[in-house]
Design an enzyme around this catalytic site. Structure first.
Site, PDB file in Angstrom:
ATOM      1  N   ASP A 167       0.725  -1.068  -0.077  1.00  0.00           N
ATOM      2  CA  ASP A 167      -0.007   0.028  -0.030  1.00  0.00           C
ATOM      3  C   ASP A 167       0.811   1.336  -0.045  1.00  0.00           C
ATOM      4  O   ASP A 167       1.839   1.130   0.872  1.00  0.00           O
ATOM      5  CB  ASP A 167      -0.707  -0.015   1.176  1.00  0.00           C
ATOM      6  CG  ASP A 167      -1.838   1.247   1.357  1.00  0.00           C
ATOM      7  OD1 ASP A 167      -2.650   1.413   0.483  1.00  0.00           O
ATOM      8  OD2 ASP A 167      -1.455   2.127   2.219  1.00  0.00           O
ATOM      9  N   GLU A 189       1.528  -0.525  -5.049  1.00  0.00           N
ATOM     10  CA  GLU A 189       0.590   0.714  -5.479  1.00  0.00           C
ATOM     11  C   GLU A 189       1.630   1.648  -5.650  1.00  0.00           C
ATOM     12  O   GLU A 189       2.048   2.267  -4.541  1.00  0.00           O
ATOM     13  CB  GLU A 189      -0.323   0.607  -4.008  1.00  0.00           C
ATOM     14  CG  GLU A 189      -1.353   1.991  -4.606  1.00  0.00           C
ATOM     15  CD  GLU A 189      -2.219   2.117  -3.415  1.00  0.00           C
ATOM     16  OE1 GLU A 189      -3.300   2.497  -3.622  1.00  0.00           O
ATOM     17  OE2 GLU A 189      -1.597   2.207  -2.032  1.00  0.00           O
TER      18      GLU A 189
END
Length: 803
Positions: A428, A464
């Site tokens: 993330d 990401e």
């Protein structure tokens, strides 16, 4: 966290507010405090007052000299540490030689205590404090004999309280070991804050709170990780991978066939009902949204909500106890391990979505649960005034410039691979992990270590590639061996099939076909030949943003249920409601929406790269227009398995498309197409044609009104030995019906229609061959043709490249 390259959750947790005035508090050296009953693995919703389960006399801490030794505050029996039988690595508390080795990083502390916690039989905890005497390079370490598996424990850290320098040591607060392999649930209440707050968690973060947090804080639990069992990972190649992003709770919370007691748990995901759905669907790799232990943010608790998505980490080593059917911390770990083992036995991989960029302690107004009390100045990025430098939008940012933070991240990753046998990680807000003094550094130690570590280099690593810091958009810039979520693919596909079709319907320029062609072919402009198309994780939806069905039903977000006045969530959706916002009984509109869903998912599953499907999109799941359902632990977020006929049709279609992808190797090439002539008749591995069956030239590529494109995929000789055959994809992106000329010889004499997005269900039987030439296509549809009588069977001269 994505729908556009930013975290929507971040907007909610860092909303600014004026600093609260100091709250006058009269400190007492000794007072009665409520002590929670023996911690269970399922934390209750942390709202309202803490129940008084038992009252015991506890010593609390007022202002004190920062150099006072830990032994001055011992409670109950004081144990002793053997200081000669341990090294300062590995960090954490680990079983060894009839006791535990202890190593804790707290560089600015003046004293550290290991707190051994035992139930007293009356619903409270007794505490034995063991001073950790040895120290080396900021690591406090030693050996404690007589401590076994299952022991609950915490840490107390003494040191300066100097907020302006980032130091917030407070020995009144029981802290969680950052390396604890199992944890208990806990309740967010004022006592777990290092500074004085009121019942709404508001106060002055400069003023130290003196109340003992032991009755309310999470505990670490000693585990035995010496026998992880056999490593049975399926090791699926990237070119065969189909990712399936799912939430442990949301996937099975309403799934029929899963026993009620197991719904929404690790054990539920391992039941035959869940496994069979995944296998029948055809996905290969389950990408689980965060399962690291979760702490709910104060802002959410004030609104009576919880962090459903889980991007709020409490522990990087322990599975979240709230997702387990088991009630004991050690059994939570075993339940997770068993789930992974069951999925592996079915041939399915498990990838974890991990959040090493920030923690659940949020900003300076957040609780003191672990890192903040251990050594905030080392674990977090702070400015010269002790304030957080926030590149995550969640209030704090872990400082991956510090070698000990890098060590924690790498130790965590290796633990999940070696001990629990997961198959990879999705990182993330990954640029945050790779920031040097300021900007993204592709040679950052975290990235270099991931590429070279003998454990990590053998698993799937997915970034990401954006965060909220300066120059945070880094799609295509991560080094080998990382794959990346491709937001350019997501936006291009949505734009072509949704906003583009809406514009074309009103005779407005809709952007042409250049961008969608680049994404169909693997995004070579982003990833380059050295990384190849398998570096592109293609997606049209993710956990945040609209679902695939909602992309076709809503022009704007509808997030009022989140309690933020509809201010949260992105406004950049590239969606199209087809003329009516939300629910409707208008069958032509519903039919057009279903067609658009099939176009989106068909493009996803037929493009070069690694497709990622979001759980529920195969069923047409809706969130009623909520594009940021991070705090909706209810039927808004849970997959609804009560399917109507059109949803059954969509499920059959997605299964068929994944099967088509698996059977046609030309859709799964791990190298970029050359686009060069491969055969004497002029055919190529990749060729593009317009609606007239003529190869695209520069003029056609730059025509903003062009909405029809044909993609001819010809497998190279190496693939044809495996039975790979050519395919033709026809994208009819005009809003109205059009004639299209299928390319003739030398490309093909005849075609076999394999799939047509204009049909509600996939074909049930073989179709009659279609001769090369003119066909009539309805508005905005996608077709896939098999090629009959291909180039090697023809000797005609090559077709001219233009007219």
């Amino acid at each position: 966290m994505t729908d556009v390259p930013r975290s929507n959750l971040q907007e909610q947790t860092v909303a600014s507010r004026p600093r609260q005035p100091r709250i006058p508090v009269t400190a007492s050296r000794t007072r009665l405090v409520p002590v929670a009953s023996r911690a269970t693995c399922r934390p209750s919703l942390p709202v309202g007052p803490v129940p008084e389960v038992a009252l015991v006399r506890r010593q609390t801490f007022g202002d004190e000299p920062t150099d006072r030794r830990a032994a001055d505050h011992s409670v109950g029996q004081t144990a002793h540490m053997d200081t000669h039988r341990v090294f300062p690595y590995p960090l954490g508390v680990h079983i060894c030689d009839g006791g535990v080795d202890v190593a804790v990083f707290a560089a600015h502390a003046t004293a550290v205590e290991l707190c051994l916690l035992d139930p007293d039989g009356r619903g409270a905890w007794t505490e034995r404090r063991v001073p950790i005497e040895r120290r080396s390079h900021g690591v406090w370490y030693g050996h404690v004999p007589g401590v076994g598996v299952g022991q609950h424990y915490g840490l107390r850290v003494h040191g300066p309280w100097e907020p302006e320098r980032g130091h917030r040591h407070n020995p009144a607060k029981l802290l969680l070991d950052p390396c604890a392999r199992a944890v208990t649930g806990f309740r967010l209440c004022p006592e777990v804050f290092g500074h004085v707050v009121d019942s709404q968690f508001l106060g002055d973060h400069h003023r130290r709170d003196t109340r003992d947090s032991l009755p309310f804080a999470p505990h670490g639990v000693v585990t035995d990780t010496q026998n992880p069992g056999p490593d049975d990972r399926p090791r699926i190649p990237w070119d065969e991978t189909v990712l399936y992003e799912a939430h442990v709770r949301g996937l099975t919370r309403a799934m029929p066939g899963v026993p009620e007691a197991l719904r929404g748990t690790y054990a539920g995901l391992a039941t035959p009902a869940a496994v069979d759905h995944l296998l029948e669907l055809g996905v290969t790799t389950v990408e689980l949204m965060p399962i690291h232990a979760i702490g709910h943010e104060p802002a959410l608790v004030r609104r009576g909500k919880a962090n459903y998505w889980g991007y709020s980490t409490l522990s990087y080593f322990a599975p979240h106890p709230g997702y387990a059917a088991a009630q004991e911390p050690l059994l939570v770990v075993e339940e997770f391990r068993s789930m992974v083992r069951t999925l592996h036995a079915a041939g399915l991989e498990v990838v974890l979505d991990v959040v090493y960029n920030h923690t659940c302690e949020v900003g300076l107004d957040g609780p003191m649960l672990s890192w903040r009390g251990l050594d905030a100045a080392s674990y977090y990025r702070l400015d010269h005034q002790g304030e957080h430098l926030d590149t995550t939008g969640c209030g704090n940012t872990l400082d991956a410039r510090n070698p000990r933070v890098v060590q924690m991240i790498l130790d965590s990753l290796r633990y999940w691979v070696q001990q629990l046998h997961v198959d990879g990680f999705r990182f993330d807000l990954a640029p945050t992990l790779a920031r040097g003094q300021e900007n993204f550094d592709p040679r950052h130690p975290v990235l270099v270590a991931a590429a070279t570590d003998p454990v990590l280099c053998g698993v799937k690593l997915i970034a990401e590639p954006w965060d909220l810091g300066p120059h945070g958009w880094r799609t295509g810039q991560f080094p080998i061996p990382f794959a990346e979520w491709n937001d350019r693919f997501r936006d291009s596909v949505r734009d072509f099939w949704l906003t583009g079709v809406a514009l074309a319907l009103h005779d407005q320029p809709a952007g042409g076909v250049r961008e969608i062609a680049t994404r169909l072919a693997g995004s070579a402009d982003l990833f380059g030949a050295d990384r190849g198309p398998m570096a592109s994780v293609n997606l049209v939806t993710a956990h945040d943003g609209f679902t695939a069905a909602d992309l076709t039903a809503y022009d704007t977000k509808h997030n009022r249920a989140n309690g933020e006045g509809n201010r949260d969530g992105t406004v950049h959706n590239l969606s199209w409601n087809h003329g009516v916002e939300g629910d409707t009984d208008n069958e032509p509109i519903l039919s057009a929406r279903r067609l658009s869903i099939r176009n989106l998912l068909g493009t996803l599953l037929l493009s070069t790269g690694v497709p990622m499907l979001v759980a529920g999109d195969e069923l047409g799941r809706t969130q009623k227009g909520n594009n940021n359902a991070y705090c909706q632990d209810n039927d808004v977020s849970w997959v609804d398995w009560d399917l109507r006929p059109w949803q059954e049709d969509l499920l059959a279609t997605v299964r068929y498309l994944i099967k088509l992808r698996r059977e046609h190797r030309v859709l799964r090439q791990d190298r970029f197409f050359d686009g060069r002539i491969l055969h004497s008749d002029g055919t190529k591995d990749l060729a593009w044609f317009d609606n007239e069956g003529v190869e695209m030239d520069l003029h056609r590529w730059h025509d903003p009104n062009r909405r029809i494109l044909q993609m001819f995929l010809y497998p190279p000789a190496a693939l044809r030995t495996d039975g790979a055959s050519p395919l033709l994809l026809v994208l009819q992106g005009d809003a109205r019906a059009r004639d299209v000329v299928l390319p003739g010889r030398p490309w093909a004499e005849e075609y076999s229609l394999l799939w047509d997005s204009a049909e509600e269900r996939p074909p049930g039987e073989d179709r009659e061959p279609v001769s090369a030439g003119t066909i009539h296509l309805p508005g905005h549809c996608l077709r896939v043709y098999g090629v009959l009588g291909n180039a090697e069977q023809n000797t005609c001269p090559p077709q001219t490249a233009h007219r």
